[in-house]
Write a protein that holds these residues in place. Sequence first.
Motif, short mmCIF file in Angstrom:
data_model
loop_
_atom_site.label_atom_id
_atom_site.label_comp_id
_atom_site.label_asym_id
_atom_site.label_seq_id
_atom_site.Cartn_x
_atom_site.Cartn_y
_atom_site.Cartn_z
N ILE A 283 0.87 -1.18 0.00
CA ILE A 283 0.00 0.00 0.00
C ILE A 283 0.91 1.23 0.00
O ILE A 283 1.84 1.31 0.81
CB ILE A 283 -0.89 0.05 1.26
N VAL A 284 0.64 2.17 -0.89
CA VAL A 284 1.36 3.44 -0.91
C VAL A 284 0.41 4.52 -0.41
O VAL A 284 -0.76 4.56 -0.80
CB VAL A 284 1.87 3.77 -2.32
N VAL A 285 0.93 5.39 0.46
CA VAL A 285 0.09 6.37 1.13
C VAL A 285 0.70 7.77 1.02
O VAL A 285 1.88 7.96 1.32
CB VAL A 285 -0.09 6.03 2.62
N ASP A 286 -0.10 8.73 0.59
CA ASP A 286 0.30 10.14 0.56
C ASP A 286 -0.15 10.81 1.85
O ASP A 286 -1.30 10.66 2.27
CB ASP A 286 -0.35 10.84 -0.64
N VAL A 287 0.78 11.57 2.47
CA VAL A 287 0.48 12.24 3.74
C VAL A 287 0.80 13.73 3.62
O VAL A 287 1.85 14.10 3.08
CB VAL A 287 1.30 11.63 4.89
N ARG A 288 -0.09 14.57 4.14
CA ARG A 288 0.13 16.03 4.20
C ARG A 288 -0.21 16.51 5.61
O ARG A 288 -1.25 16.13 6.17
CB ARG A 288 -0.77 16.76 3.20
N VAL A 289 0.67 17.33 6.18
CA VAL A 289 0.46 17.84 7.55
C VAL A 289 0.81 19.32 7.60
O VAL A 289 1.63 19.81 6.83
CB VAL A 289 1.31 17.06 8.58
N GLU A 290 0.20 20.02 8.55
CA GLU A 290 0.46 21.45 8.70
C GLU A 290 1.38 21.78 9.87
O GLU A 290 1.81 22.93 9.98
CB GLU A 290 -0.86 22.22 8.85
N SER A 291 1.69 20.81 10.71
CA SER A 291 2.50 21.12 11.89
C SER A 291 3.53 20.02 12.14
O SER A 291 3.35 18.86 11.74
CB SER A 291 1.62 21.26 13.13
N ALA A 292 4.59 20.40 12.85
CA ALA A 292 5.62 19.43 13.21
C ALA A 292 5.06 18.37 14.15
O ALA A 292 5.46 17.20 14.10
CB ALA A 292 6.80 20.15 13.85
N ALA A 293 4.11 18.78 15.00
CA ALA A 293 3.51 17.82 15.93
C ALA A 293 2.75 16.73 15.17
O ALA A 293 2.81 15.54 15.52
CB ALA A 293 2.57 18.53 16.90
N GLU A 294 2.03 17.12 14.12
CA GLU A 294 1.32 16.13 13.31
C GLU A 294 2.28 15.25 12.53
O GLU A 294 2.03 14.06 12.33
CB GLU A 294 0.34 16.82 12.38
N LYS A 295 3.37 15.82 12.07
CA LYS A 295 4.41 15.01 11.41
C LYS A 295 4.86 13.90 12.35
O LYS A 295 4.92 12.73 11.97
CB LYS A 295 5.59 15.89 11.03
N ASP A 296 5.16 14.26 13.60
CA ASP A 296 5.62 13.27 14.57
C ASP A 296 4.54 12.23 14.86
O ASP A 296 4.83 11.03 14.97
CB ASP A 296 6.05 13.96 15.86
N ARG A 297 3.30 12.69 14.99
CA ARG A 297 2.21 11.75 15.29
C ARG A 297 2.02 10.75 14.17
O ARG A 297 1.89 9.53 14.42
CB ARG A 297 0.90 12.52 15.52
N ILE A 298 2.02 11.23 12.95
CA ILE A 298 1.80 10.34 11.81
C ILE A 298 2.94 9.35 11.67
O ILE A 298 2.72 8.13 11.45
CB ILE A 298 1.62 11.16 10.53
N GLU A 299 4.16 9.79 11.78
CA GLU A 299 5.29 8.88 11.65
C GLU A 299 5.26 7.82 12.74
O GLU A 299 5.55 6.64 12.49
CB GLU A 299 6.60 9.66 11.68
N ALA A 300 4.88 8.21 13.96
CA ALA A 300 4.78 7.24 15.05
C ALA A 300 3.65 6.25 14.80
O ALA A 300 3.77 5.04 15.09
CB ALA A 300 4.55 7.97 16.38
N ALA A 301 2.55 6.72 14.23
CA ALA A 301 1.41 5.84 13.97
C ALA A 301 1.75 4.80 12.91
O ALA A 301 1.37 3.62 13.03
CB ALA A 301 0.21 6.67 13.54
N PHE A 302 2.47 5.20 11.87
CA PHE A 302 2.87 4.22 10.86
C PHE A 302 3.84 3.20 11.46
O PHE A 302 3.75 2.00 11.15
CB PHE A 302 3.50 4.92 9.66
N ALA A 303 4.74 3.66 12.30
CA ALA A 303 5.69 2.74 12.92
C ALA A 303 4.98 1.74 13.83
O ALA A 303 5.49 0.63 14.05
CB ALA A 303 6.74 3.52 13.71
N ALA A 304 3.81 2.11 14.35
CA ALA A 304 3.09 1.26 15.30
C ALA A 304 2.05 0.36 14.65
O ALA A 304 1.35 -0.38 15.36
CB ALA A 304 2.42 2.15 16.36
N LEU A 305 1.92 0.38 13.33
CA LEU A 305 0.95 -0.49 12.68
C LEU A 305 1.22 -1.96 13.01
O LEU A 305 2.36 -2.42 12.95
CB LEU A 305 0.98 -0.30 11.16
N THR A 306 0.17 -2.67 13.36
CA THR A 306 0.31 -4.09 13.70
C THR A 306 -0.70 -4.92 12.89
O THR A 306 -1.78 -4.42 12.55
CB THR A 306 0.07 -4.33 15.20
N PRO A 307 -0.38 -6.16 12.60
CA PRO A 307 -1.28 -7.00 11.78
C PRO A 307 -2.53 -7.43 12.54
O PRO A 307 -2.53 -7.55 13.77
CB PRO A 307 -0.40 -8.19 11.41
#
Length: 358
Positions: free
Chosen positions: A231-255
């Motif tokens: 799966i390829v996903v496009d991400v757009r964020v307006e703040s550094a805090a959201e950048k960190d949240r999104i990157e952490a959420a992708f790292a935490a994906l579990t099956p």
Amino acid sequence: MIEDLRALVGIESPSRDLDALATSAKAVANVIESRLGGRATLVESPGGTQVRWSGGGEPKVLILGHHDTVFPLGTLERRPFTVADGKATGPGVFDMLGGLVQAVHGLAALDDLAGVEILVTADEEVGSRASRALIEERARACGAVLVFEGAADGGGLKTGRKGCGTFEVTVTGRASHAGLEPEAGVNALVEAARQVLDIAALGRPEIGTTVTPTVASAGTLDNVVPAAASIVVDVRVESAAEKDRIEAAFAALTPHLDGARISVEGSVGRPPMPESASAGLFALARRLLPGIEGVAVGGGSDGNFTAALGVPTLDGLGAVGGGAHADHEYLVVDAMAERADLVTGLVRAIQNEDHAMV
């Protein structure tokens, strides 16, 4: 300006085509040297040939652009450079060869080019991985950055940009015969479908965060439980805090399925460009061209990198037009002189340090 634009558009420069980019870089260097004098330096990189030029003296302002385009070789034959009905058309006229031409001609109107640097990169359309370090180095050295991406709708300047990035989620399952023993497999497609729903739920559009699955693939044959999916996903964020949240959420994906495995690559590679980074330079632009609008946009540019460093950055100074990345791409010819004049005024003010606001 029209003849210089014709020369640049007439040399195709698709990203990642190193030979084509080398030829295009020479053409860009020739335009710069013929209009501004001096010598442009061609800088080889894994992403293609970049062009640097300096007016000498203490660096004060970086003119930033790119000469790579999204169009494959052969587009020019189908859609040649044309000027008709007040518009110039052809691959790359708006994004962003027109902006480069306007920048050079705006600089040519100055009596003194001391403190001016030009950097034209070759891999902006594919993430600027090879050019980012040089962009950031020269931005820090100069202290102010003018970016010549195409203008916003209606000719507005781009005063803010979302951070943007791409993630690729790979699902590994286990193949089996879909008819004889489907239960013996681990269906990567089913797992991917559930991951798509989890991923899409990460978006927070009310605060500017969009998370959009864009490309998916899975399976080999219609009677085989698929062992792999992506799966390829496009991400757009307006703040550094959201950048960190999104990157952490992708790292935490579990099956969801027993036996499935997930791996994730990618990041929000272009940090957000906050409107605060452009405020001083935009105020200066409005003094020079009263009534010009400032717009925050979703797309990213190399201005995201320089603004994230805290370097004052104003974007969207390039061509007025539209249709970026599309066959109907165009540039408004009558706006070219006004935009070049804006370059002249902005750079002269920065040279004279009439920019306490930056």
